[in-house]
Design a protein around this motif. Structure first.
Motif, PDB file in Angstrom:
ATOM      1  N   ASP A  85     -13.199   2.192  -5.689  1.00  0.00           N
ATOM      2  CA  ASP A  85     -14.317   1.382  -5.199  1.00  0.00           C
ATOM      3  C   ASP A  85     -14.830   1.995  -3.897  1.00  0.00           C
ATOM      4  O   ASP A  85     -14.513   1.533  -2.792  1.00  0.00           O
ATOM      5  N   ASP A 101       2.042   2.180  -3.293  1.00  0.00           N
ATOM      6  CA  ASP A 101       0.940   2.401  -4.237  1.00  0.00           C
ATOM      7  C   ASP A 101       0.721   1.202  -5.154  1.00  0.00           C
ATOM      8  O   ASP A 101       0.166   1.345  -6.250  1.00  0.00           O
ATOM      9  N   PHE A 150      -1.559  -1.153  -5.309  1.00  0.00           N
ATOM     10  CA  PHE A 150      -2.840  -1.412  -4.671  1.00  0.00           C
ATOM     11  C   PHE A 150      -3.383  -2.811  -4.965  1.00  0.00           C
ATOM     12  O   PHE A 150      -4.067  -3.401  -4.123  1.00  0.00           O
ATOM     13  N   ALA A 151      -3.101  -3.350  -6.130  1.00  0.00           N
ATOM     14  CA  ALA A 151      -3.608  -4.683  -6.466  1.00  0.00           C
ATOM     15  C   ALA A 151      -3.027  -5.731  -5.515  1.00  0.00           C
ATOM     16  O   ALA A 151      -3.751  -6.582  -4.984  1.00  0.00           O
ATOM     17  N   GLN A 163      -0.209   9.514  -5.334  1.00  0.00           N
ATOM     18  CA  GLN A 163      -1.322   8.596  -5.539  1.00  0.00           C
ATOM     19  C   GLN A 163      -2.009   8.193  -4.249  1.00  0.00           C
ATOM     20  O   GLN A 163      -3.209   7.968  -4.213  1.00  0.00           O
ATOM     21  N   SER A 209      -8.747   4.122  -2.982  1.00  0.00           N
ATOM     22  CA  SER A 209      -7.737   4.545  -3.953  1.00  0.00           C
ATOM     23  C   SER A 209      -7.957   3.916  -5.322  1.00  0.00           C
ATOM     24  O   SER A 209      -7.570   4.488  -6.341  1.00  0.00           O
ATOM     25  N   MET A 210      -8.593   2.740  -5.350  1.00  0.00           N
ATOM     26  CA  MET A 210      -8.872   2.060  -6.613  1.00  0.00           C
ATOM     27  C   MET A 210     -10.226   2.462  -7.195  1.00  0.00           C
ATOM     28  O   MET A 210     -10.666   1.922  -8.197  1.00  0.00           O
ATOM     29  N   THR A 253      -7.559  10.666  -5.361  1.00  0.00           N
ATOM     30  CA  THR A 253      -8.721   9.884  -5.792  1.00  0.00           C
ATOM     31  C   THR A 253      -9.972  10.750  -5.829  1.00  0.00           C
ATOM     32  O   THR A 253     -10.814  10.604  -6.720  1.00  0.00           O
ATOM     33  N   SER A 262      -9.343   0.182  -1.363  1.00  0.00           N
ATOM     34  CA  SER A 262     -10.550   0.203  -2.200  1.00  0.00           C
ATOM     35  C   SER A 262     -10.868   1.619  -2.656  1.00  0.00           C
ATOM     36  O   SER A 262     -11.193   1.855  -3.825  1.00  0.00           O
ATOM     37  N   LYS A 273       0.837  -1.205   0.000  1.00  0.00           N
ATOM     38  CA  LYS A 273       0.000   0.000   0.000  1.00  0.00           C
ATOM     39  C   LYS A 273       0.868   1.251   0.000  1.00  0.00           C
ATOM     40  O   LYS A 273       0.588   2.225  -0.707  1.00  0.00           O
TER      41      LYS A 273
END
Length: 381
Positions: free
Chosen positions: A213, A178, A180-181, A365, A210-211, A371, A208, A175
């Motif tokens: 969601d 960055d 994230f996956a 990021q 940051s992605m 975001t 989530s 994290k």
């Protein structure tokens, strides 16, 4: 010796079994390093009784000293922990767990060199200890050495694929990078193995968000709040996620108001509450909140802008007034985002879009505003 990870304030603990030489089996069990701060006083008292029992000698006595060392560390009293760990090592120098306990105590005192030495010694004594590798990995993580931290967490997971805390710790490193996956995958696995880790829900919520969601972020922050109803960061982050979920501004406003009640000096909560109130066509309470804020330090210029005392240009200039480039980048990111929100409130859409694009392209990021700027651009197209 295979040790199990137990999550207590981001640290893994390990039980040292004590041979049943004492009169009271209850004391032997109570002395073991299992549980949290709420069990510390009773467990230390049990360790005291075991140590005072003349029938407990050798490795059994060493285990009691080592466990009491761990309990003192949990109570944040490393000056009392260290003599116990030293005594345990004198009695039984071959047990890896004691070196980890002592390393934790040294680290609490800020003695990084001795802490690392003890973690290294623990691994030398037991190269199959997932807990030892995870402890050293956390040392490297806190030293901002991501490469070494990841290597140790990988080793810990190879040794014990069911070690929930190791996945959590590795996820925090991903994290911070960055990635994230990978962070999401590790937090998912950590929570599958240990669904009671509040910090894992909080961190997964951040990933989530940051992605993009926001629905998933709201769910995870809600789970974190169930564990700790006083977590200002969980309420603040959930409020921001709500802000962009189908424009659930009323829910967002409630969360920001909760943060302001718990922490009246939180300037970001005051800013987001003001945004939510204005979106809801409600009266602003920012002037009242500002009386409790530190208006001499960042993000005071953002608050002053929302109070109508500074222009966007003045806020952006104030953001650049720092000698540290990293700090300047973060402040410039926030200045661009909140100036964009201010422009929206003033019906200056072209200026708002320009500043949102600036924030989306220049914000680090991991920043919430990065975001948020992207979300605003999507919603405004």
């Amino acid at each position: 010796m295979r040790c199990s990870g137990l999550f207590i304030r981001f640290a893994a603990l390990c039980v040292i079994a004590t041979p049943a030489f004492a009169d009271s089996q209850v004391d032997l069990e109570q002395c073991k390093l299992v549980g949290g701060l709420d069990k510390a006083d009773q467990s230390i008292a049990a360790c005291d009784r075991v140590i005072a029992d003349p029938k407990v000698i050798g490795p059994g006595l060493a285990a009691a000293f080592s466990n009491r060392c761990g309990w003192w560390w949990i109570k944040r009293q490393p000056e009392r922990a260290l003599p116990d760990c030293d005594a345990a090592i004198r009695l039984d120098p071959g047990t890896a767990v004691t070196y980890i306990n002592r390393g934790n105590a040294y680290l609490s005192k800020g003695d990084a060199e001795r802490a690392l030495g003890d973690y290294d010694e623990a691994i030398r004594r037991d190269q199959k200890s997932a807990w030892a590798f995870n402890s050293r990995g956390n040392f490297y993580k806190n030293s901002n050495d991501a490469a070494r931290a990841l290597a140790d967490f990988d080793a810990s997971i190879r040794l014990d694929p069911y070690y929930a805390l190791a996945y959590f710790d590795r996820g925090t490193v991903y994290k911070s990078k960055d990635d994230f996956a990978r962070a999401l995958a590790d937090f998912n696995e950590s929570l599958r193995l240990d669904p009671n880790n509040a910090q894992a829900y909080f961190n997964r919520g951040g990933v989530s968000y940051s992605m993009g969601d926001n629905v998933g972020a709201v769910a995870d922050y809600t789970a974190a709040i169930r564990f700790d109803s006083t977590s200002t960061m969980a309420y603040l982050n959930r409020g921001i996620a709500y802000f962009f979920v189908g424009r659930s501004v009323a829910d967002a406003e409630a969360d920001f108001r909760k943060v302001s009640e718990l922490d009246p000096k939180n300037a970001y909560a005051a800013l987001w509450l003001d945004l939510a109130e204005r979106r809801n066509k409600a009266p602003s309470h920012l002037a009242q909140a500002a009386r409790q804020l530190d208006m001499t330090a960042w993000p005071a210029p953002l608050v002053r802008q929302f109070l109508g005392e500074l222009s966007s240009a003045q806020t952006l200039a104030a953001a650049a007034d720092d000698s540290d480039p990293k700090t300047t980048q973060g402040q410039a990111c926030e200045a661009a985002f909140y100036s964009a929100e201010w422009a929206l409130l003033k019906d200056k859409r072209p200026e708002a879009l320009r500043l949102f694009r600036l924030a989306a392209s220049h914000c680090p990021q991991g920043f919430i505003e990065s975001t948020a700027a992207i979300a605003e651009l999507v919603l405004k197209r």
